[in-house]
Design a protein around this motif. Structure first.
Motif, mmCIF file in Angstrom:
data_model
loop_
_atom_site.group_PDB
_atom_site.id
_atom_site.type_symbol
_atom_site.label_atom_id
_atom_site.label_comp_id
_atom_site.label_asym_id
_atom_site.label_seq_id
_atom_site.Cartn_x
_atom_site.Cartn_y
_atom_site.Cartn_z
ATOM 1 N N ARG A 210 -7.953 -7.738 -17.706
ATOM 2 C CA ARG A 210 -7.997 -6.967 -16.471
ATOM 3 C C ARG A 210 -6.725 -7.223 -15.666
ATOM 4 N NH1 ARG A 210 -11.623 -4.495 -13.097
ATOM 5 N NH2 ARG A 210 -13.339 -4.895 -14.493
ATOM 6 N N LEU A 211 -6.228 -6.127 -15.077
ATOM 7 C CA LEU A 211 -5.051 -6.201 -14.219
ATOM 8 C C LEU A 211 -5.333 -5.346 -12.997
ATOM 9 C CD1 LEU A 211 -2.017 -6.952 -13.769
ATOM 10 C CD2 LEU A 211 -1.468 -4.841 -14.955
ATOM 11 N N ASN A 212 -5.246 -5.938 -11.831
ATOM 12 C CA ASN A 212 -5.452 -5.193 -10.589
ATOM 13 C C ASN A 212 -4.083 -4.798 -10.024
ATOM 14 O OD1 ASN A 212 -8.259 -5.467 -10.602
ATOM 15 N ND2 ASN A 212 -8.115 -7.520 -9.714
ATOM 16 N N VAL A 213 -3.931 -3.523 -9.719
ATOM 17 C CA VAL A 213 -2.675 -3.044 -9.157
ATOM 18 C C VAL A 213 -2.952 -2.305 -7.859
ATOM 19 C CG1 VAL A 213 -1.513 -2.859 -11.387
ATOM 20 C CG2 VAL A 213 -2.762 -0.920 -10.495
ATOM 21 N N SER A 214 -1.959 -2.257 -7.018
ATOM 22 C CA SER A 214 -2.051 -1.495 -5.777
ATOM 23 C C SER A 214 -1.143 -0.282 -5.919
ATOM 24 C CB SER A 214 -1.588 -2.331 -4.587
ATOM 25 O OG SER A 214 -2.428 -3.448 -4.431
ATOM 26 N N LEU A 215 -1.709 0.891 -5.690
ATOM 27 C CA LEU A 215 -0.959 2.132 -5.794
ATOM 28 C C LEU A 215 -1.093 2.902 -4.488
ATOM 29 C CD1 LEU A 215 -2.138 3.250 -9.346
ATOM 30 C CD2 LEU A 215 0.041 2.211 -8.755
ATOM 31 N N SER B 109 -8.699 4.500 -16.064
ATOM 32 C CA SER B 109 -8.023 3.450 -16.838
ATOM 33 C C SER B 109 -7.256 4.040 -18.015
ATOM 34 C CB SER B 109 -9.047 2.437 -17.356
ATOM 35 O OG SER B 109 -9.623 1.734 -16.284
ATOM 36 N N VAL C 71 -4.015 5.665 -16.641
ATOM 37 C CA VAL C 71 -3.032 4.664 -16.238
ATOM 38 C C VAL C 71 -2.484 3.953 -17.473
ATOM 39 C CG1 VAL C 71 -2.700 2.515 -14.954
ATOM 40 C CG2 VAL C 71 -4.026 4.380 -13.946
ATOM 41 N N GLU C 72 -3.343 3.656 -18.455
ATOM 42 C CA GLU C 72 -2.904 3.002 -19.683
ATOM 43 C C GLU C 72 -1.887 3.882 -20.428
ATOM 44 O OE1 GLU C 72 -4.778 1.417 -23.906
ATOM 45 O OE2 GLU C 72 -6.116 1.733 -22.195
ATOM 46 N N VAL D 137 1.473 3.844 -18.498
ATOM 47 C CA VAL D 137 2.201 2.582 -18.674
ATOM 48 C C VAL D 137 2.749 2.493 -20.093
ATOM 49 C CG1 VAL D 137 1.964 0.068 -18.715
ATOM 50 C CG2 VAL D 137 0.953 1.376 -16.852
#
Length: 150
Positions: free
Chosen positions: A4-9, A29, A32-33, A36
């Motif tokens: 898990r990776l938490n990001v702020s957008l 997800s 976003v995957e 990336v």
């Protein structure tokens, strides 16, 4: 295995991701995957580099054409000035006023003609190849034809 990776957008970007997820029937997800993965893909970097290289090549050719056209214009102007200065006799003092008036009249005609040509998209540089072709074809017409007889 997944981690898990938490990001702020930015809120706008999250809204765009949500809209795309609904339209494509995918999870956020997954979107976003894919984004990336595309960003990290060496193929993506190669494509961007190739596109950048093509743009630089096109700009280089445009700059070369500008340099060539500028050189032609400068050379043509220099030849004209040399020719004009060489053949123009000095004017007597009593003819100066009439020569200046005639010069102003000719200059105004020159400016009008130049404006018309520029508005029509015509260019002296565009006419040079056409003039060369005409000159070559007229030179060919002037040469005696060889019909195979001696």
């Amino acid at each position: 295995m997944r981690d898990r990776l938490n990001v702020s957008l930015p809120v706008e970007m999250i809204s765009q991701i949500n809209d795309l997820a609904i339209r494509r029937r995918l999870t956020r997800s997954a979107i976003v995957e894919a984004a990336v993965a595309s960003f990290l893909s060496p193929d993506g970097a190669d494509r961007m580099e190739a596109a950048f290289t093509r743009r630089l090549d096109r700009l280089t050719r445009q700059v070369q054409r500008l340099e060539r056209n500028s050189g032609i214009s400068t050379e043509a102007f220099a030849l004209f000035v040399r020719f004009w200065l060489t053949i123009t006799p000095p004017l007597p003092d009593d003819g100066q006023a009439s020569a200046q008036a005639k010069g102003r009249e000719r200059y105004e005609g020159f400016i009008e003609t130049l404006g018309r040509r520029l508005n029509q998209g015509r260019s002296f540089l565009d006419e040079i190849p056409k003039d060369l072709i005409r000159a070559e074809s007229s030179a060919d017409d002037d040469e005696p034809k060889n019909d195979g007889r001696r």
